[in-house]
Write an enzyme that holds these catalytic residues in place. Structure first.
Site, PDB file in Angstrom:
ATOM      1  CG  ASN A 211      34.924  46.209  35.429  1.00 32.86           C
ATOM      2  OD1 ASN A 211      35.204  45.923  34.215  1.00 32.86           O
ATOM      3  ND2 ASN A 211      34.618  45.142  36.338  1.00 32.86           N
ATOM      4  CG  ASP A 280      38.281  42.789  43.217  1.00 34.08           C
ATOM      5  OD1 ASP A 280      38.441  41.701  42.827  1.00 34.08           O
ATOM      6  OD2 ASP A 280      38.987  43.762  42.788  1.00 34.08           O
ATOM      7  N   PRO A 306      33.209  36.341  45.682  1.00 38.26           N
ATOM      8  CG  PRO A 306      32.046  34.651  44.846  1.00 38.26           C
ATOM      9  CD  PRO A 306      31.886  36.008  45.383  1.00 38.26           C
ATOM     10  CG  ASP A 307      39.957  35.694  43.687  1.00 41.99           C
ATOM     11  OD1 ASP A 307      39.886  35.277  42.663  1.00 41.99           O
ATOM     12  OD2 ASP A 307      41.111  36.560  44.070  1.00 41.99           O
ATOM     13  CB  ILE A 308      36.225  32.924  39.812  1.00 39.56           C
ATOM     14  CG1 ILE A 308      34.633  33.558  39.956  1.00 39.56           C
ATOM     15  CG2 ILE A 308      36.057  31.829  38.763  1.00 39.56           C
ATOM     16  CD1 ILE A 308      33.896  34.449  38.910  1.00 39.56           C
ATOM     17  CG  PHE A 324      43.645  38.011  31.455  1.00 37.57           C
ATOM     18  CD1 PHE A 324      43.517  36.875  31.129  1.00 37.57           C
ATOM     19  CD2 PHE A 324      43.841  38.687  30.209  1.00 37.57           C
ATOM     20  CE1 PHE A 324      43.518  36.086  29.992  1.00 37.57           C
ATOM     21  CE2 PHE A 324      44.161  38.262  28.913  1.00 37.57           C
ATOM     22  CZ  PHE A 324      43.896  37.033  28.961  1.00 37.57           C
TER      23      PHE A 324
END
Ligand SMILES: Cc1cc2nc3c(=O)[nH]c(=O)nc-3n(C[C@H](O)[C@H](O)[C@H](O)COP(=O)(O)O)c2cc1C
Length: 403
Positions: A211, A280, A306-308, A324
């Site tokens: 990204n 993601d 994983p969504d930290i 953020f």
């Protein structure tokens, strides 16, 4: 940065008629308990003598780059390092212009360029000089870079003109120095974990899904927190940015590596600032050899990373959690949702649809979203946004917090 008990204030005195008021400022700062070192421009010595300041401060007073101070091998660097706060009062139009353009042709401007300390400027000049477009654009440029201005007052000027340009009251300048002095050490004793940059999710050994995050904001936050006394670990995706001073930097590539690096370190953290743009999803498989042009896969299967931040929130890890949100629409609504869903204490949200701001640029405009309300930063350089974030972090840490 000086780590002694007493806060050191570097007072720059420049060649304006208000130079005599610096004597009062120096006395006010000494009264507040600061160690004061004075640097004068050559022009300032036409108005007040170094002897006056030497007597007031009981410290040598420096004017020239070429003077011999036997105690300091490179004087401008030692002055820059020693300073916890640098205040220039009065500051001429000339010195404002020089600092705005990075000139360093005397001891004062060289020290200012070399210092990491916060800078406070109290201008004083004729009203026409102050209002001149070039002065105002120099002031705006320095303001965006985080320099604090103590605005000149209006009234009768030494030259006889009436208007703004008088040096602000000495107590007002001393108060601004105190705010900066407190801010300069307000994260001392805290451990802060910062994530930055974008992750890269390999498709094969040469290609990846990535990204546009540059890492600039996260690096600026890590540097600012370290300047303010925190022990900082920065976990970052690939970026060309140099390691900030006094920061432990852990360079990772993928979201899984970032997850592992954060989880291994979060136990010690008083705060986590999660500015990284963590992918993601990732390719379900990484092909071991380079995929050749004639064997392009029909599709790449993706799996969720994983969504930290969500995991930190769920497990209530990391103390104060700042997340953020980079959005392209309904920024505030998405930020509020993130605040709740990930149990953050603050979400810093920005609209990345404006190509002039956000990814890869030097400036940004963000919303600070907390349960107490929403504030907008206005357009500021990322370094200045980092300072605003650390101000809020410091208040969250000082005030206790509830997710
Ligand atoms: C009597 C006198 C008063 C001055 N007052 C000011 C002033 O208040 N503000 C200012 O910006 N310049 C003032 N100047 C002009 C500066 O002294 C001049 O720009 C000088 O180059 C500044 O040097 P410095 O910025 O290195 O201190 C004054 C000059 C004279 C002769």
């Amino acid at each position: 940065m000086n780590h002694s008990e007493r806060v050191t204030v570097l007072v720059g005195v420049t060649g304006g008629i208000a130079a005599y008021k610096s004597c009062e400022l120096v006395r006010a700062l000494i009264k507040r308990g600061y160690r004061v070192k004075v640097v004068m421009t050559e022009a300032a010595t036409e108005f007040v003598t170094p002897l006056t300041f030497r007597t007031l401060t009981n410290e040598p007073v420096a004017v020239s780059l070429w003077e011999d101070d036997p105690s300091a091998p490179v004087h401008h660097i030692s002055l820059a390092d020693e300073a916890d706060v640098c205040v220039i009062a009065p500051c001429t139009a000339n010195v404002i212009a020089k600092i705005a353009h990075g000139r360093a042709d005397d001891l004062l401007t060289t020290s200012v360029l070399a210092t990491e300390a916060p800078i406070v400027i109290a201008p004083a000049m004729n009203v026409h000089m102050w209002r001149d477009e070039v002065t105002q654009s120099n002031v705006a440029a320095l303001h965006a870079r985080g320099v604090v201005f103590v605005e000149p007052a209006a009234g009768e000027l030494a030259c006889g003109d009436i208007g703004e340009g008088r040096l602000a009251p000495v107590e007002e300048i001393a108060a601004a120095v105190t705010v900066e002095a407190e801010r300069a050490r307000d994260l001392a004793g805290r451990t802060v974990l910062v994530t930055a940059g974008g992750t890269q999710e390999p498709i094969d050994p040469v290609r990846y899904i990535g990204n546009r995050s540059s890492g600039k904001t996260g690096f600026a936050i890590a540097a600012e927190a370290a300047r303010r006394g925190a022990r900082v670990t920065l976990v970052t995706g690939p970026t060309h940015l140099a390691d900030p001073f006094e920061v432990e930097v852990v360079r990772i590539q993928t979201a899984l590596e970032m997850h592992a690096a954060v989880m291994a370190r979060v136990g010690e953290a008083d705060a986590v600032v999660a500015s990284a743009a963590v992918a993601d999803f990732r390719p379900a498989e990484t092909v071991s050899g380079k995929i050749k042009k004639d064997s392009i896969p029909e599709a790449i299967t993706l799996v969720r990373n994983p969504d930290i931040l969500a995991e930190l929130g769920e497990r209530d890890l990391g103390g104060v959690r700042i997340g953020f949100a980079a959005e392209t629409s309904e920024v505030e609504r998405h930020a509020r949702e993130k605040l709740e869903a990930k149990r953050c204490h603050m979400v810093v949200a920005n609209d990345v649809s404006d190509p002039a701001l956000g990814f890869g640029t030097e400036a940004n405009s963000v919303l600070f979203v907390t349960r107490a309300g929403v504030e907008s930063s206005g357009v500021l350089l990322k370094r200045t946004i980092a300072r605003e974030i650390c101000d809020r972090l410091s208040r969250l840490l000082a005030g206790g917090h509830t997710a």
